[in-house]
Motif scaffolding. Structure first.
Motif, PDB file in Angstrom:
ATOM      1  N   LEU A 167       0.838  -1.205   0.000  1.00  0.00           N
ATOM      2  CA  LEU A 167       0.000   0.000   0.000  1.00  0.00           C
ATOM      3  C   LEU A 167       0.868   1.248   0.000  1.00  0.00           C
ATOM      4  O   LEU A 167       0.602   2.215  -0.725  1.00  0.00           O
ATOM      5  CB  LEU A 167      -0.911   0.010   1.223  1.00  0.00           C
ATOM      6  N   LEU A 175       2.315   1.658  -3.495  1.00  0.00           N
ATOM      7  CA  LEU A 175       1.265   2.110  -4.419  1.00  0.00           C
ATOM      8  C   LEU A 175       0.978   3.592  -4.227  1.00  0.00           C
ATOM      9  O   LEU A 175       0.888   4.360  -5.197  1.00  0.00           O
ATOM     10  CB  LEU A 175      -0.025   1.343  -4.136  1.00  0.00           C
ATOM     11  N   HIS A 233       0.473  11.383 -10.382  1.00  0.00           N
ATOM     12  CA  HIS A 233      -0.760  12.130 -10.605  1.00  0.00           C
ATOM     13  C   HIS A 233      -0.548  13.609 -10.354  1.00  0.00           C
ATOM     14  O   HIS A 233       0.121  13.992  -9.389  1.00  0.00           O
ATOM     15  CB  HIS A 233      -1.876  11.614  -9.701  1.00  0.00           C
ATOM     16  N   HIS A 272      -3.260  15.893 -10.238  1.00  0.00           N
ATOM     17  CA  HIS A 272      -4.368  16.495  -9.501  1.00  0.00           C
ATOM     18  C   HIS A 272      -4.119  16.384  -7.990  1.00  0.00           C
ATOM     19  O   HIS A 272      -3.747  15.330  -7.490  1.00  0.00           O
ATOM     20  CB  HIS A 272      -5.671  15.790  -9.868  1.00  0.00           C
ATOM     21  N   ARG A 297      -6.048  13.817  -5.876  1.00  0.00           N
ATOM     22  CA  ARG A 297      -5.497  12.478  -6.025  1.00  0.00           C
ATOM     23  C   ARG A 297      -4.234  12.322  -5.183  1.00  0.00           C
ATOM     24  O   ARG A 297      -3.993  11.270  -4.608  1.00  0.00           O
ATOM     25  CB  ARG A 297      -5.175  12.253  -7.503  1.00  0.00           C
ATOM     26  N   LEU A 321      -5.361  11.720  -1.651  1.00  0.00           N
ATOM     27  CA  LEU A 321      -5.773  10.319  -1.528  1.00  0.00           C
ATOM     28  C   LEU A 321      -4.546   9.417  -1.424  1.00  0.00           C
ATOM     29  O   LEU A 321      -4.504   8.495  -0.592  1.00  0.00           O
ATOM     30  CB  LEU A 321      -6.578   9.902  -2.759  1.00  0.00           C
ATOM     31  N   VAL A 362      -3.410   6.749   1.495  1.00  0.00           N
ATOM     32  CA  VAL A 362      -3.127   5.323   1.286  1.00  0.00           C
ATOM     33  C   VAL A 362      -1.745   4.976   1.849  1.00  0.00           C
ATOM     34  O   VAL A 362      -1.559   3.946   2.505  1.00  0.00           O
ATOM     35  CB  VAL A 362      -3.228   4.970  -0.211  1.00  0.00           C
ATOM     36  N   ALA A 394      -7.143  -0.084  -3.201  1.00  0.00           N
ATOM     37  CA  ALA A 394      -6.264   1.080  -3.162  1.00  0.00           C
ATOM     38  C   ALA A 394      -5.815   1.435  -4.575  1.00  0.00           C
ATOM     39  O   ALA A 394      -5.797   2.614  -4.962  1.00  0.00           O
ATOM     40  CB  ALA A 394      -5.048   0.795  -2.277  1.00  0.00           C
ATOM     41  N   TRP A 395      -5.483   0.418  -5.370  1.00  0.00           N
ATOM     42  CA  TRP A 395      -5.049   0.670  -6.740  1.00  0.00           C
ATOM     43  C   TRP A 395      -6.162   1.308  -7.550  1.00  0.00           C
ATOM     44  O   TRP A 395      -5.957   2.298  -8.262  1.00  0.00           O
ATOM     45  CB  TRP A 395      -4.591  -0.642  -7.382  1.00  0.00           C
ATOM     46  N   LEU A 410      -6.751   4.901  -6.659  1.00  0.00           N
ATOM     47  CA  LEU A 410      -5.718   5.826  -7.103  1.00  0.00           C
ATOM     48  C   LEU A 410      -5.664   5.933  -8.626  1.00  0.00           C
ATOM     49  O   LEU A 410      -5.134   6.902  -9.159  1.00  0.00           O
ATOM     50  CB  LEU A 410      -4.355   5.381  -6.558  1.00  0.00           C
ATOM     51  N   ALA A 411      -6.203   4.948  -9.348  1.00  0.00           N
ATOM     52  CA  ALA A 411      -6.068   4.961 -10.799  1.00  0.00           C
ATOM     53  C   ALA A 411      -7.369   5.268 -11.522  1.00  0.00           C
ATOM     54  O   ALA A 411      -7.344   5.590 -12.705  1.00  0.00           O
ATOM     55  CB  ALA A 411      -5.531   3.609 -11.277  1.00  0.00           C
ATOM     56  N   CYS A 412      -8.516   5.171 -10.836  1.00  0.00           N
ATOM     57  CA  CYS A 412      -9.808   5.350 -11.494  1.00  0.00           C
ATOM     58  C   CYS A 412      -9.946   6.782 -12.027  1.00  0.00           C
ATOM     59  O   CYS A 412      -9.646   7.741 -11.310  1.00  0.00           O
ATOM     60  CB  CYS A 412     -10.886   5.026 -10.474  1.00  0.00           C
ATOM     61  N   PRO A 413     -10.348   6.965 -13.283  1.00  0.00           N
ATOM     62  CA  PRO A 413     -10.339   8.300 -13.882  1.00  0.00           C
ATOM     63  C   PRO A 413     -11.267   9.295 -13.180  1.00  0.00           C
ATOM     64  O   PRO A 413     -10.941  10.473 -13.080  1.00  0.00           O
ATOM     65  CB  PRO A 413     -10.814   8.058 -15.312  1.00  0.00           C
ATOM     66  N   ASP A 414     -12.422   8.826 -12.711  1.00  0.00           N
ATOM     67  CA  ASP A 414     -13.401   9.735 -12.122  1.00  0.00           C
ATOM     68  C   ASP A 414     -13.084   9.940 -10.639  1.00  0.00           C
ATOM     69  O   ASP A 414     -12.973   8.963  -9.885  1.00  0.00           O
ATOM     70  CB  ASP A 414     -14.798   9.130 -12.304  1.00  0.00           C
ATOM     71  N   LEU A 415     -12.942  11.211 -10.219  1.00  0.00           N
ATOM     72  CA  LEU A 415     -12.558  11.477  -8.833  1.00  0.00           C
ATOM     73  C   LEU A 415     -13.631  11.045  -7.844  1.00  0.00           C
ATOM     74  O   LEU A 415     -13.320  10.577  -6.751  1.00  0.00           O
ATOM     75  CB  LEU A 415     -12.261  12.970  -8.658  1.00  0.00           C
ATOM     76  N   ALA A 430     -13.309   7.488  -7.328  1.00  0.00           N
ATOM     77  CA  ALA A 430     -12.083   7.240  -6.573  1.00  0.00           C
ATOM     78  C   ALA A 430     -12.331   7.407  -5.075  1.00  0.00           C
ATOM     79  O   ALA A 430     -11.877   6.589  -4.263  1.00  0.00           O
ATOM     80  CB  ALA A 430     -10.989   8.185  -7.046  1.00  0.00           C
ATOM     81  N   ILE A 431     -13.094   8.454  -4.692  1.00  0.00           N
ATOM     82  CA  ILE A 431     -13.333   8.694  -3.266  1.00  0.00           C
ATOM     83  C   ILE A 431     -14.214   7.596  -2.685  1.00  0.00           C
ATOM     84  O   ILE A 431     -13.967   7.096  -1.583  1.00  0.00           O
ATOM     85  CB  ILE A 431     -13.947  10.091  -3.065  1.00  0.00           C
ATOM     86  N   PHE A 436     -12.188   4.722  -2.074  1.00  0.00           N
ATOM     87  CA  PHE A 436     -11.332   4.924  -0.911  1.00  0.00           C
ATOM     88  C   PHE A 436     -12.099   4.667   0.393  1.00  0.00           C
ATOM     89  O   PHE A 436     -11.551   4.106   1.351  1.00  0.00           O
ATOM     90  CB  PHE A 436     -10.764   6.349  -0.916  1.00  0.00           C
ATOM     91  N   LYS A 463      -9.438  15.038 -16.437  1.00  0.00           N
ATOM     92  CA  LYS A 463      -8.085  15.510 -16.209  1.00  0.00           C
ATOM     93  C   LYS A 463      -7.534  15.037 -14.872  1.00  0.00           C
ATOM     94  O   LYS A 463      -6.354  15.188 -14.616  1.00  0.00           O
ATOM     95  CB  LYS A 463      -8.018  17.026 -16.278  1.00  0.00           C
ATOM     96  N   GLY A 464      -8.405  14.433 -14.038  1.00  0.00           N
ATOM     97  CA  GLY A 464      -7.907  13.855 -12.798  1.00  0.00           C
ATOM     98  C   GLY A 464      -6.880  12.773 -13.051  1.00  0.00           C
ATOM     99  O   GLY A 464      -6.081  12.448 -12.189  1.00  0.00           O
ATOM    100  N   LEU A 465      -6.885  12.203 -14.263  1.00  0.00           N
ATOM    101  CA  LEU A 465      -5.955  11.117 -14.560  1.00  0.00           C
ATOM    102  C   LEU A 465      -4.700  11.619 -15.259  1.00  0.00           C
ATOM    103  O   LEU A 465      -3.846  10.840 -15.634  1.00  0.00           O
ATOM    104  CB  LEU A 465      -6.663  10.063 -15.421  1.00  0.00           C
ATOM    105  N   LYS A 466      -4.627  12.954 -15.446  1.00  0.00           N
ATOM    106  CA  LYS A 466      -3.479  13.449 -16.199  1.00  0.00           C
ATOM    107  C   LYS A 466      -2.179  13.040 -15.522  1.00  0.00           C
ATOM    108  O   LYS A 466      -1.981  13.225 -14.339  1.00  0.00           O
ATOM    109  CB  LYS A 466      -3.536  14.974 -16.315  1.00  0.00           C
TER     110      LYS A 466
END
Lengths: 102, 321
Positions: A14, A17, A25, A27, A30, A33, A37, B23-24, B27-32, B35-36, B39, B97-100
């Motif tokens: 974790l 990661l 990232h 943003h 992110r 977050l 983690v 967790a992955w 942290l990787a999902c495009p939509d914030l 993602a929350i 989490f 753009k959260g995934l930029k």
């Protein structure tokens, strides 16, 4: 290998990661977050290593430190989120400027 | 017996893999927003991991704070971010753009793989049996005033940790308040369900907080868990449109915020003068002193967490001039 080490390794995973996501990232939400983690990974290592007491009761000192850490993490997260909102209100973006384009 | 152990191992393995996967995805999902939510699910799964590791006190704190309050804070921040971003002319940017991603992705992987491998090696090289400080805790539990070892560590043996932590909470709130006034939210009336539910749940949550505070002396529970349940009650009421009466927003609110650190500091000075050592309680009175400290800490933690959720400083009477 006992269950304590299994969870400790998950904690290391974790943390890694989170560190990776913190770097790649842009943003800020992110990044916050990712920091959470990473913190949870550290907590998992601490509590898992406190379980190495065999059949006896686990060590209470790391438990107390992790409870303290959870509360500190939530207050730091709240402060970081406010900073992010202020930055976004001032610049229109919730991202830090990219050094390479300047 | 074999079957039970096998079942436990299967459970632990799947829980660990689930934690890593969630967790992955978070942290990787495009939509914030997704993602929350992921989490929050991660936090709930983590609470199960604490139970599996025989840490029920940590599990209670995680379920209330890690999964509950952090999620509420993140979602509230995301909502405010979206509204501010649509106001300032960035609406034309792509939604994802959260995934930029900033760097070439292989470089951090190459750097982080040795870091992860090194950390894993260090963890695995530790001795498989270590009692840590549990012997000292067990030996001193008689004089600790409470029979729950975690509460004894938090409030007695390492009370200075908790004292400093109350100050950290206060500092975080001061930071949030000094960054600007109350961020006004949409003031539309809450739906019937939220309104009724919050009226029903708030007293129950306060009761649960009181129970956790009391039971923390001899079973999982304590000031942090009770305070976070109290904070959750505050967040629920704030979501339903409840606001602190303006007459209470000035001095009474501030007194509630500093009660924990204030009484803790007073106790520290008192014990330093009487016993010659910081936060060393006389064994006969330790139980009642810890209960007083915990009550003040619970109120402060709850009010601070709710205030952190609200964001800005609530308006005073003077501000209305």
């Amino acid at each position: 290998m006992s269950a304590a080490f299994l969870y400790a390794l998950v904690g290391v995973g974790l943390f890694s990661l989170g560190l990776y996501a913190l770097i790649v990232h842009a943003h800020l939400l992110r990044k916050i977050l990712a920091l959470n983690v990473m913190g949870n990974g550290v907590f998992l290592v601490l509590v898992a290593l406190a379980r190495r007491t065999g059949e006896a009761r686990p060590d209470a000192v790391p438990h107390a430190m992790v409870i303290t850490g959870i509360v500190v993490a939530v207050s730091a997260t709240a402060f970081a989120l406010t900073l992010m909102l202020k930055l976004s209100a001032a610049t229109g973006r919730a991202e830090l400027p990219d050094d390479r384009r300047e | 017996m074999e079957a039970v152990i096998l079942l436990q191992w299967t459970f632990d393995t799947f829980l660990g893999l689930g934690l890593l996967w969630l967790a992955w995805r978070a942290l990787a999902c495009p939509d914030l927003f997704r993602a929350i939510v992921l989490f929050v699910a991660f936090g709930l799964l983590l609470a199960m991991a604490w139970v599996s590791l025989d840490a029920p006190d940590v599990a209670l704190a995680e379920a209330a704070i890690g999964a509950g309050l952090t999620g509420a804070l993140l979602l509230a921040a995301l909502a405010r971010l979206r509204s501010s971003e649509t106001n300032v002319e960035v609406a034309g940017q792509p939604e994802k753009k959260g995934l930029k991603v900033r760097n070439p992705q292989w470089l951090p992987v190459v750097v982080l793989l040795p870091v992860a491998a090194g950390l894993g090696y260090v963890v695995l090289s530790l001795p498989p049996d270590a009692v840590g400080l549990s012997a000292q805790v067990a030996a001193n539990l008689e004089t600790g005033g409470v029979s729950n070892p975690v509460t004894a560590v938090l409030l007695n043996f390492r009370g200075y940790d908790t004292l400093l932590e109350m100050v950290v909470l206060l500092l975080a709130l001061l930071g949030v308040w000094s960054l600007g006034g109350a961020a006004l939210r949409r003031e539309d009336a809450p739906g019937l369900v939220l309104d009724t539910l919050s009226r029903l749940l708030a007293p129950v949550l306060i009761l649960v907080a009181g129970y956790l505070l009391w039971v923390g002396a001899h079973a999982p529970g304590g000031a942090f868990q009770a305070g976070s349940v109290l904070g959750a009650a505050g967040v629920l009421l704030l979501l339903a449109g409840w606001r602190l009466h303006a007459g209470l927003a000035a001095l009474p609110l501030r007194l509630a915020l500093v009660a924990g650190s204030g009484i803790f500091l007073a106790m520290a000075v008192f014990t330093l003068l009487m016993e010659g050592q910081l936060l060393k309680y006389p064994p006969a009175q330790a139980g009642i002193l810890i209960l007083v400290l915990e009550t003040a800490a619970t109120v402060s933690i709850g009010v601070t967490l709710a205030a952190l959720f609200l964001g800005g400083r609530p308006p005073n009477k003077q501000d209305h001039r």
